[in-house]
Design an enzyme around this catalytic site. Structure first.
Site, PDB file in Angstrom:
ATOM      1  N   LYS A  38       0.850  -1.185   0.000  1.00  0.00           N
ATOM      2  CA  LYS A  38       0.000   0.000   0.000  1.00  0.00           C
ATOM      3  C   LYS A  38       0.891   1.243   0.000  1.00  0.00           C
ATOM      4  O   LYS A  38       1.955   1.253   0.623  1.00  0.00           O
ATOM      5  CB  LYS A  38      -0.918   0.012   1.222  1.00  0.00           C
ATOM      6  CG  LYS A  38      -1.998  -1.040   1.187  1.00  0.00           C
ATOM      7  CD  LYS A  38      -3.014  -0.718   0.124  1.00  0.00           C
ATOM      8  CE  LYS A  38      -4.196  -1.668   0.176  1.00  0.00           C
ATOM      9  NZ  LYS A  38      -5.135  -1.433  -0.918  1.00  0.00           N
ATOM     10  N   ASN A  63      -0.734   1.572  -7.351  1.00  0.00           N
ATOM     11  CA  ASN A  63      -1.688   2.635  -7.628  1.00  0.00           C
ATOM     12  C   ASN A  63      -1.299   3.883  -6.843  1.00  0.00           C
ATOM     13  O   ASN A  63      -0.694   3.799  -5.780  1.00  0.00           O
ATOM     14  CB  ASN A  63      -3.104   2.218  -7.207  1.00  0.00           C
ATOM     15  CG  ASN A  63      -3.728   1.262  -8.199  1.00  0.00           C
ATOM     16  OD1 ASN A  63      -3.368   1.220  -9.361  1.00  0.00           O
ATOM     17  ND2 ASN A  63      -4.676   0.483  -7.727  1.00  0.00           N
ATOM     18  N   ALA A  89      -6.654  -8.547  -8.898  1.00  0.00           N
ATOM     19  CA  ALA A  89      -6.493  -9.748  -8.076  1.00  0.00           C
ATOM     20  C   ALA A  89      -7.197  -9.546  -6.752  1.00  0.00           C
ATOM     21  O   ALA A  89      -7.314  -8.427  -6.261  1.00  0.00           O
ATOM     22  CB  ALA A  89      -5.016 -10.048  -7.849  1.00  0.00           C
ATOM     23  N   LYS A 145      -3.814   6.209 -14.826  1.00  0.00           N
ATOM     24  CA  LYS A 145      -4.399   5.217 -13.911  1.00  0.00           C
ATOM     25  C   LYS A 145      -5.015   5.922 -12.702  1.00  0.00           C
ATOM     26  O   LYS A 145      -6.079   5.527 -12.224  1.00  0.00           O
ATOM     27  CB  LYS A 145      -3.324   4.221 -13.464  1.00  0.00           C
ATOM     28  CG  LYS A 145      -3.825   3.137 -12.513  1.00  0.00           C
ATOM     29  CD  LYS A 145      -4.691   2.117 -13.221  1.00  0.00           C
ATOM     30  CE  LYS A 145      -5.263   1.057 -12.296  1.00  0.00           C
ATOM     31  NZ  LYS A 145      -4.301   0.096 -11.820  1.00  0.00           N
ATOM     32  N   ASN A 149      -8.888   5.643 -11.255  1.00  0.00           N
ATOM     33  CA  ASN A 149      -9.228   5.388  -9.853  1.00  0.00           C
ATOM     34  C   ASN A 149     -10.036   6.532  -9.236  1.00  0.00           C
ATOM     35  O   ASN A 149     -10.939   6.295  -8.438  1.00  0.00           O
ATOM     36  CB  ASN A 149      -7.966   5.120  -9.043  1.00  0.00           C
ATOM     37  CG  ASN A 149      -7.344   3.783  -9.394  1.00  0.00           C
ATOM     38  OD1 ASN A 149      -8.006   2.893  -9.910  1.00  0.00           O
ATOM     39  ND2 ASN A 149      -6.061   3.648  -9.134  1.00  0.00           N
ATOM     40  N   ASN A 153     -13.085   4.836  -7.435  1.00  0.00           N
ATOM     41  CA  ASN A 153     -12.906   4.370  -6.058  1.00  0.00           C
ATOM     42  C   ASN A 153     -13.627   5.205  -5.002  1.00  0.00           C
ATOM     43  O   ASN A 153     -14.435   4.678  -4.243  1.00  0.00           O
ATOM     44  CB  ASN A 153     -11.420   4.276  -5.724  1.00  0.00           C
ATOM     45  CG  ASN A 153     -10.710   3.262  -6.595  1.00  0.00           C
ATOM     46  OD1 ASN A 153     -11.329   2.516  -7.354  1.00  0.00           O
ATOM     47  ND2 ASN A 153      -9.406   3.231  -6.504  1.00  0.00           N
ATOM     48  N   ASN A 163     -18.758  -1.385  -7.913  1.00  0.00           N
ATOM     49  CA  ASN A 163     -18.060  -0.799  -9.049  1.00  0.00           C
ATOM     50  C   ASN A 163     -18.966  -0.885 -10.286  1.00  0.00           C
ATOM     51  O   ASN A 163     -19.485  -1.939 -10.601  1.00  0.00           O
ATOM     52  CB  ASN A 163     -16.748  -1.576  -9.267  1.00  0.00           C
ATOM     53  CG  ASN A 163     -15.847  -0.906 -10.256  1.00  0.00           C
ATOM     54  OD1 ASN A 163     -16.239  -0.007 -10.986  1.00  0.00           O
ATOM     55  ND2 ASN A 163     -14.610  -1.352 -10.300  1.00  0.00           N
TER      56      ASN A 163
END
Length: 197
Positions: A38, A63, A89, A145, A149, A153, A163
């Site tokens: 993270k 991310n 994943a 990216k 997000n 998110n 989502n």
């Protein structure tokens, strides 16, 4: 103890034996290291694993913003690669991972031109089934990216919906577009060329 059990997008399953170490002193010599923690843990991971990282090509596909900069600040500048992946994943339980979906993976040297180590890591990832393109400007890939997000998110979490549910309503889609548009303005202010949604 039982290996890493993988569920693939096609529904097949496999168990892969892995050598796991939790102490940098017992880690083998590495040509390349992938940093996947993270973002809030990146600095601590770098500090703890610095002995393993300093002689390796280090890549982040994390991310968010700031991960590559944290690596560059702590490691030899010419050893840091960055990029993005759209592979998904899910950790179903300890030691069990479901590969939820494939997508694009992009990788490039954070500071400086791409070279043999970049090509080698991209080829290794591609041979493992993660098709990886080498890009000249990983900053743009990372920001693109981030925009994805930003559009999914936070608003999805705040609305407490799954989502994809927000685009089923005009008001939800309008919210997503506004969030992405604002983030794109920030990217352009940072010197990164991205388009509005």
């Amino acid at each position: 103890d039982d290996g890493l059990r993988l569920g693939r997008p096609d529904g097949s399953r496999a168990t892969v034996g892995v050598d796991v170490v939790t102490d940098p002193a017992s880690a083998p010599d590495c040509d390349a290291v992938l940093v996947f923690v993270k973002s809030t843990d990146t600095a601590d991971a770098i500090e703890e694993w610095r002995p393993v990282l300093t002689d390796a090509t280090v890549a982040t596909l994390q991310n968010g913003l700031g991960n590559a900069a944290a690596l560059v600040a702590a490691l030899p500048e010419d050893g840091v690669l960055a990029g993005t992946t759209s592979h998904g994943a899910v950790v179903e339980e300890p030691g069990v991972v479901r590969h939820a979906g494939t997508g694009n993976t992009r990788l490039g040297r954070w500071d400086g031109p791409n070279d043999a180590p970049v090509e080698r890591l991209a080829a290794t990832l591609s041979s493992a089934g993660i098709d990886t393109a080498v890009v000249a400007d990983p900053r743009t890939a990372v920001w693109r990216k981030v925009l994805v997000n930003v559009g999914i998110n936070a608003a999805t979490a705040l609305a407490r919906v799954e989502n994809g549910a927000l685009v089923e309503r005009e008001s939800g889609e309008r919210l997503l577009r506004r969030a992405v548009s604002e983030a794109a303005r920030v990217a352009r202010a940072e010197g990164v060329a991205v388009d509005d949604p």
